[in-house]
Scaffold this motif. Structure first.
Motif, PDB file in Angstrom:
ATOM      1  N   LEU A 122       0.567  -2.148  -2.236  1.00 14.50           N
ATOM      2  CA  LEU A 122      -0.473  -3.032  -1.713  1.00 14.50           C
ATOM      3  C   LEU A 122      -1.744  -2.838  -2.543  1.00 14.50           C
ATOM      4  O   LEU A 122      -2.236  -1.719  -2.692  1.00 14.50           O
ATOM      5  N   ARG A 123      -2.261  -3.922  -3.095  1.00 17.96           N
ATOM      6  CA  ARG A 123      -3.462  -3.849  -3.932  1.00 17.96           C
ATOM      7  C   ARG A 123      -4.701  -3.927  -3.043  1.00 17.96           C
ATOM      8  O   ARG A 123      -4.939  -4.948  -2.387  1.00 17.96           O
ATOM      9  N   ILE A 124      -5.492  -2.839  -3.007  1.00 21.17           N
ATOM     10  CA  ILE A 124      -6.638  -2.721  -2.110  1.00 21.17           C
ATOM     11  C   ILE A 124      -7.904  -2.540  -2.942  1.00 21.17           C
ATOM     12  O   ILE A 124      -8.009  -1.602  -3.735  1.00 21.17           O
ATOM     13  N   LEU A 167       3.178   3.183  -0.807  1.00 29.69           N
ATOM     14  CA  LEU A 167       2.436   3.051  -2.058  1.00 29.69           C
ATOM     15  C   LEU A 167       1.354   1.993  -1.926  1.00 29.69           C
ATOM     16  O   LEU A 167       1.616   0.866  -1.495  1.00 29.69           O
ATOM     17  N   VAL A 168       0.123   2.363  -2.300  1.00 32.29           N
ATOM     18  CA  VAL A 168      -0.962   1.394  -2.412  1.00 32.29           C
ATOM     19  C   VAL A 168      -1.621   1.582  -3.775  1.00 32.29           C
ATOM     20  O   VAL A 168      -1.461   2.614  -4.421  1.00 32.29           O
ATOM     21  N   ARG A 169      -2.361   0.567  -4.198  1.00 30.17           N
ATOM     22  CA  ARG A 169      -3.108   0.625  -5.455  1.00 30.17           C
ATOM     23  C   ARG A 169      -4.576   0.418  -5.121  1.00 30.17           C
ATOM     24  O   ARG A 169      -4.982  -0.676  -4.722  1.00 30.17           O
ATOM     25  N   LEU A 170      -5.362   1.479  -5.255  1.00 28.00           N
ATOM     26  CA  LEU A 170      -6.780   1.428  -4.910  1.00 28.00           C
ATOM     27  C   LEU A 170      -7.601   1.023  -6.125  1.00 28.00           C
ATOM     28  O   LEU A 170      -7.397   1.558  -7.225  1.00 28.00           O
ATOM     29  N   ALA A 175      -7.386   8.498   9.884  1.00 28.84           N
ATOM     30  CA  ALA A 175      -7.171   7.256  10.635  1.00 28.84           C
ATOM     31  C   ALA A 175      -7.120   6.057   9.701  1.00 28.84           C
ATOM     32  O   ALA A 175      -6.316   5.131   9.897  1.00 28.84           O
ATOM     33  N   LEU A 176      -7.951   6.080   8.662  1.00 28.49           N
ATOM     34  CA  LEU A 176      -7.934   4.985   7.686  1.00 28.49           C
ATOM     35  C   LEU A 176      -6.621   4.974   6.917  1.00 28.49           C
ATOM     36  O   LEU A 176      -6.059   3.901   6.664  1.00 28.49           O
ATOM     37  N   ARG A 177      -6.124   6.142   6.564  1.00 30.22           N
ATOM     38  CA  ARG A 177      -4.847   6.205   5.852  1.00 30.22           C
ATOM     39  C   ARG A 177      -3.725   5.610   6.697  1.00 30.22           C
ATOM     40  O   ARG A 177      -2.871   4.886   6.193  1.00 30.22           O
ATOM     41  N   LYS A 178      -3.724   5.910   7.987  1.00 32.33           N
ATOM     42  CA  LYS A 178      -2.706   5.341   8.879  1.00 32.33           C
ATOM     43  C   LYS A 178      -2.860   3.820   8.970  1.00 32.33           C
ATOM     44  O   LYS A 178      -1.857   3.091   9.022  1.00 32.33           O
ATOM     45  N   ARG A 179      -4.095   3.351   8.981  1.00 27.34           N
ATOM     46  CA  ARG A 179      -4.338   1.901   9.040  1.00 27.34           C
ATOM     47  C   ARG A 179      -3.813   1.227   7.775  1.00 27.34           C
ATOM     48  O   ARG A 179      -3.198   0.145   7.841  1.00 27.34           O
ATOM     49  N   GLU A 227      -0.814  -1.650   7.187  1.00 25.15           N
ATOM     50  CA  GLU A 227      -0.989  -2.889   6.427  1.00 25.15           C
ATOM     51  C   GLU A 227       0.165  -3.088   5.439  1.00 25.15           C
ATOM     52  O   GLU A 227       0.630  -4.212   5.232  1.00 25.15           O
ATOM     53  N   VAL A 228       0.619  -1.996   4.820  1.00 24.52           N
ATOM     54  CA  VAL A 228       1.787  -2.084   3.937  1.00 24.52           C
ATOM     55  C   VAL A 228       3.003  -2.532   4.738  1.00 24.52           C
ATOM     56  O   VAL A 228       3.762  -3.418   4.313  1.00 24.52           O
ATOM     57  N   ASP A 229       3.194  -1.941   5.908  1.00 21.27           N
ATOM     58  CA  ASP A 229       4.359  -2.263   6.734  1.00 21.27           C
ATOM     59  C   ASP A 229       4.367  -3.732   7.159  1.00 21.27           C
ATOM     60  O   ASP A 229       5.432  -4.342   7.287  1.00 21.27           O
TER      61      ASP A 229
END
Length: 455
Positions: free
Chosen positions: A225-227, A273-276, A363-367, A371-373
């Protein structure tokens, strides 16, 4: 049409395991003469046994000095990964030994393999299609379950089987059209409407539209996910990036406008996996270089899957020049520096974090994981999905051609069979390019350039 790749005449060699000190290293060879040339390295005069492991001494071809004792496996064509004669040497993994064995192979007539050349030969020899090769690359590079699932559905042929079935239906419609063109007076085609073509084209269009709709989620599954971190200067974006990554990646300073260019980093959050992307602070500025950074930040935000809109907790929100309603609609409000405003309470759906104390980071990491899910969970219901831009472009091209066919059939006033046949061929060609039924050198070059040398 398939072509005869000139590089396939050579016998190639490469280290198939990662370089460095290891207990075992695997050196892979492939080519028409691989077993003959390999025999010189093994010092054998008798044929190498097929598909049976045996212990053998590795020799320097010129001096016949023994380099190492190794386990050797031979795979005769076509029962091999590449479809050619293949040989594998499993030697000790010391860097000096590996280099000596590779030099011995090259002295015997092998050349160093190019990136992805073994897999490229497997595709050209019909051992796998292009999507399966791309899936193999994604499996090798996978760090998360979502990446593994994306690679797996390609490597096991699900996308290939779906696309080949749709292409077959188009070719059936094309055969009918060509019969009308070549034999206009025959009983099977004379005076018959184009309903036979319309029904097939419509069914293929419906299936391709459904497949095209999977691309956004499939891309997130394969690439993450591109964030984008967006907000005014000194809002704590770079500190937040470092906190999410768990290490210092971005320069943090109290001086506004420190970040001019953008920084993109992969990050695992709850196993996803996310892309910050950390970017320049958004504000009105007369500094030409900073303005370029602001423009780039807004451009990246417009293409992001999710935007973390950062502002300091407890302080008035400054005007965000250029932040459109469309960007806000895809944004999650993040209140930073929460440790400096202990009485601040975020609204429902917002997050308050402190990169100094760690408050709210978990908490932000879980959020972010949720979003990926949201993107990837729906893929479990699909037989196959698109994971990269090449696949999506091929499907879009085919849909464009089929759309023209439906319009032409609806507005047919005369003989348009030749035009319909042309559009059908182009649509079938696009699907053929997707799976590699039809080859294009530039497509192959792009796909395999990102492979590792030994694969």
């Amino acid at each position: 049409m398939k072509r005869s790749d000139p590089i396939a005449k050579d016998s190639i060699v490469a280290l198939a395991t990662p370089p460095g000190v290891a207990g075992v290293a695997i050196i892979r060879m492939s080519g028409r003469d691989a077993l003959v040339r390999g025999a010189a390295v093994l010092g054998r005069k008798t044929p190498i046994p097929d598909r049976r492991a045996f212990v053998c001494s590795i020799h320097e071809p010129g001096s016949h000095e023994v380099i190492d004792q190794a386990l050797v496996l031979a795979f005769r064509a076509p029962r091999s990964f590449t479809g050619e004669n293949c040989l594998e040497i499993h030697c000790h993994g010391g860097p000096y030994i590996v280099q000596r064995v590779l030099r011995a192979c090259m002295a015997a007539g092998f050349r160093c393999a190019e990136p992805g050349e073994f897999t490229r030969r497997a595709v050209l020899n019909g051992k796998m299609d292009l999507t399966e090769a791309e899936g193999l690359r994604e499996l090798i590079e996978a760090q998360t379950e979502q990446e593994w699932r994306a690679g797996r559905q390609l490597s096991d042929g699900r996308l290939k089987n779906l696309v080949l079935d749709l292409r077959r239906r188009l070719l059936e419609a094309l055969a009918y059209l060509e019969a009308r063109i070549d034999f206009p007076d025959e009983g099977d085609t004379a005076g018959v409407s184009l309903e036979h073509v319309r029904v097939r084209v419509e069914s293929v269009m419906t299936a391709l539209q459904k497949l095209a709709a999977t691309y956004n989620s499939g891309r997130v599954s394969a690439e993450g996910l591109r964030i984008c971190l967006l907000g005014p200067p000194n809002a704590g974006k770079s500190s937040l990036l470092n906190a999410l990554l768990g290490h210092e990646r971005a320069i943090v300073s109290d001086i506004p406008g420190t970040t001019r260019d953008y920084i993109e980093e992969k990050c695992l959050v709850e196993g996803r996996l996310v892309r910050l992307v950390d970017m320049a602070g958004v504000r009105d500025t007369t500094d030409a270089i900073e303005q370029l950074g602001v423009t780039k930040a807004l451009e990246l935000a417009s293409r992001a899957d999710l935007i973390l809109l950062a502002n300091e907790a407890g302080k008035p929100v400054p005007p965000h020049a250029g932040i459109t309603p469309e960007i806000r609609a895809r944004s999650l409000q993040i209140w930073t520096k929460a440790d400096l405003a202990p009485s601040f309470k975020p609204k429902a759906g917002e997050c308050a974090v402190s990169s100094v104390t760690g408050e709210g980071i978990e908490a932000l990491r879980k959020r972010l994981a949720s979003e990926v899910d949201k993107h990837t969970v729906r893929l479990d219901q699909e037989p196959a999905w698109l994971t990269n831009a090449r696949h999506a472009d091929c499907v879009d091209t085919a849909l464009g051609r089929l759309g023209k066919i439906m319009s032409q059939i609806a507005g047919t006033k005369g003989d348009q069979d030749e035009l319909l046949a042309f559009e059908l061929r182009e649509a079938a060609t696009a699907l053929g390019l997707l799976v590699g039924e039809i080859y294009a050198d530039d497509v192959l070059d792009v796909v395999f350039s990102s492979f590792c040398i030994g694969k």
